[in-house]
Design a protein around this motif. Structure first.
Motif, PDB file in Angstrom:
ATOM      1  N   LEU A  16      -3.590   4.133  -6.731  1.00 12.79           N
ATOM      2  CA  LEU A  16      -3.411   3.495  -8.137  1.00 12.79           C
ATOM      3  C   LEU A  16      -2.055   3.770  -8.950  1.00 12.79           C
ATOM      4  N   ALA A  19       0.978   2.015  -7.416  1.00 16.16           N
ATOM      5  CA  ALA A  19       0.912   0.636  -7.571  1.00 16.16           C
ATOM      6  C   ALA A  19       1.033   0.399  -8.907  1.00 16.16           C
ATOM      7  N   LEU A  20       0.478   1.186  -9.869  1.00 17.66           N
ATOM      8  CA  LEU A  20       0.897   1.316 -11.435  1.00 17.66           C
ATOM      9  C   LEU A  20       2.405   1.545 -11.541  1.00 17.66           C
ATOM     10  N   ALA A  23       4.320  -1.648 -10.896  1.00 16.06           N
ATOM     11  CA  ALA A  23       4.366  -2.567 -11.788  1.00 16.06           C
ATOM     12  C   ALA A  23       4.852  -2.285 -12.884  1.00 16.06           C
ATOM     13  N   GLU A 167      -6.201  -4.147  -7.855  1.00 14.86           N
ATOM     14  CA  GLU A 167      -5.831  -5.133  -8.410  1.00 14.86           C
ATOM     15  C   GLU A 167      -6.825  -5.251  -9.908  1.00 14.86           C
ATOM     16  N   LEU A 170      -5.585  -2.066 -11.880  1.00 12.05           N
ATOM     17  CA  LEU A 170      -4.416  -2.444 -12.286  1.00 12.05           C
ATOM     18  C   LEU A 170      -4.793  -3.323 -13.728  1.00 12.05           C
TER      19      LEU A 170
END
Length: 183
Positions: A16, A19-20, A23, A167, A170
């Motif tokens: 996470l 990915a965060l 993003a 997903e 997020l």
């Protein structure tokens, strides 16, 4: 924006966090890089507490926004006020341990079976990880310690419990950031 993601080993903190970070365009830091001295085999030599805290504080102070993953329980009270949001991840133990077994197999492959020292390290790690939820692992990284620590931090806490996809996580973090006024 200073975010901290915490949870048991295998709960998806690093996944996470990366990915965060991607993003949001924010750098991700992993507390393991400060807790452990690079060694072979890995994760066997701890860095002294003063050194890890100094190194982490130095790195974070150079960034206006960051995401930090990993457990800081027992690292000192200064971390209780260091964040704008803490994200706590929890997975059912059986799923988490299955993911850890798969991860360790992917990382170390046949060494786990063919090298006695690596096999012992693998089994000790899994036993430690299995003790997270019932607080039998010893040390600071237990569910009880995390729950207690979460009541002490001075920022909002977002708890994400259950088998959520990256997903979904997020999206929930994004909603929380909007709620807190960070876009």
């Amino acid at each position: 924006m200073k975010l901290h993601i915490v949870g048991a080993s295998g709960s998806g903190v690093t996944t996470l966090g990366k990915a965060l970070g991607e993003a949001l365009g924010v750098r991700y830091f992993d507390s393991d890089e400060y807790f452990w001295v690079v060694s072979e085999p890995p994760f066997t030599k701890r860095r002294p507490a003063y050194a890890r805290n100094a190194a982490l504080s130095q790195e974070l102070s150079q960034q206006p926004r960051w995401i930090l993953g990993g457990s800081l329980v027992g690292w000192g009270d200064q971390w209780l006020t260091a964040f704008d949001l803490v994200i706590f991840l929890w997975l059912p133990p059986a799923l988490r341990l299955s993911r850890l077994q798969q991860r360790e197999q992917e990382r170390y492959g046949s060494k786990i079976a063919t090298e006695p020292a690596r096999a012992a390290q693998y089994h000790a790690f899994l036993a430690w990880a299995a003790g997270y939820d019932d607080n039998s692992s010893g040390g600071h990284r237990t569910l009880a310690n995390h729950n207690s620590w979460l009541t002490q931090v001075t920022c909002p806490v977002l708890e994400l419990r259950g088998d959520l996809s990256v997903e979904q996580r997020l999206q929930l973090v994004g909603h929380k950031l909007i709620e807190l006024g960070w876009h």
